[in-house]
Scaffold this active site. Structure first.
Site, PDB file in Angstrom:
ATOM      1  N   SER A 128     -13.473   9.556 -20.042  1.00 36.27           N
ATOM      2  CA  SER A 128     -13.555   9.144 -21.444  1.00 36.27           C
ATOM      3  C   SER A 128     -14.994   8.792 -21.789  1.00 36.27           C
ATOM      4  CB  SER A 128     -12.664   7.924 -21.685  1.00 36.27           C
ATOM      5  OG  SER A 128     -12.902   7.337 -22.952  1.00 36.27           O
ATOM      6  N   TYR A 141      -9.454  -0.574 -20.154  1.00 31.90           N
ATOM      7  CA  TYR A 141      -9.516   0.889 -20.130  1.00 31.90           C
ATOM      8  C   TYR A 141     -10.881   1.364 -19.647  1.00 31.90           C
ATOM      9  CZ  TYR A 141      -8.988   5.714 -21.810  1.00 31.90           C
ATOM     10  OH  TYR A 141      -8.915   7.080 -21.898  1.00 31.90           O
TER      11      TYR A 141
END
Length: 271
Positions: A128, A141
């Site tokens: 990501s 995250y």
């Protein structure tokens, strides 16, 4: 073999790779989503990153169907937990790291022996933009994705000369259900009403988390933009170590490399 194929990046990649002639094993956490793939002629079976036995069973299933051969693995399944880092309970951290990091590398480590034996293989880890630059209220995250980036770099170097190529996909804003899927985790774990940052939850995080999207976010691209990079990683004679997707990932890399930390902090605080 792909994981996290119920929707978004995983689903699009599974369908497009099948159309290109790949024999695809599209794995999903829920059996009902597997049934949907099977109905459309794509082989599918359950695999849950949070469940060691599910991972072991999934690998046995894939290798059993191919006489022990597996050309490629795309590791995509993950979830988010939007919150202030100071509000994360220990068990919540365990849960998100199990799904986003421990499960993926358990899966990879079970597949590598087959790839070593056949002398080739391609592995793509879906990371990501938040594995490049950490943003506020995304600490858990980001933590999983920073760890994925580091472990992937180590493993890629360790696999030099084996014929196994390992790549990272670094998407920015993509049209997926990751925000909607984060809601149950947020509601289960985060006691935001007693947080020192309650005002930020009320004015920033919660309105965005529960908002009904009427149009794409700025710079948002469809899952197909990731699929094209996955195809390159699986089919190119010279796959790249990293594939960035969307403008924010390129900006994040420049931010990380070029700007002093204090300036970068001011910029990222507005994300």
């Amino acid at each position: 073999m792909l994981t996290g194929c119920s929707s978004g990046i995983g689903r699009d990649a599974a369908i497009k790779l099948s159309e290109r002639g790949w024999r695809v094993f599209a794995t999903c956490r829920k059996a009902a989503d597997c049934t949907s793939f099977e109905a459309n002629g794509i082989e599918s079976f359950p695999l849950d990153h949070a469940d060691t036995e599910s991972i072991a069973t999934g690998v046995r299933e894939a290798l059993g169907r191919t006489d022990g051969n597996l050309d490629a693995l795309v590791v995509n399944g993950a979830h988010a937990l939007p919150c202030a880092t100071e509000d994360v309970p220990r068990d919540a951290l365990r849960e998100i790291f199990e799904v986003n990091l421990f499960g993926p590398f358990d899966l990879i480590n079970r597949v590598i022996p087959a790839m070593r034996a056949q002398g080739h293989g391609r592995i793509v880890n879906v990371s990501s933009v938040l594995g490049i630059v950490a943003a506020t209220f995304r600490g858990p995250y980001s933590g999983t994705k920073f760890a994925m980036e580091g472990m992937t770099d180590s493993l890629r170097r360790e696999l030099t000369g084996t014929g196994i190529h390992l790549s990272l996909l670094q998407p920015g804003p993509i049209t997926t259900r990751i925000r909607q899927n984060a809601v149950p985790h947020f509601e289960r774990w985060i006691d935001w009403e007693t947080s020192a940052l309650r005002d930020d939850y009320e004015t920033k995080l919660i309105p965005r988390l529960y908002a009904q999207k009427e149009k794409p976010d700025r710079f948002e691209l469809p899952p197909s933009s990731c699929t094209s990079k996955i195809i390159h990683a699986l089919e190119s004679p010279r796959p790249r170590a990293r594939y960035r997707v969307t403008t924010p990932t390129y900006l994040a890399e420049a931010l990380r490399r070029l700007l002093p930390t204090r300036i970068a902090d001011r910029i990222v605080a507005g994300w």
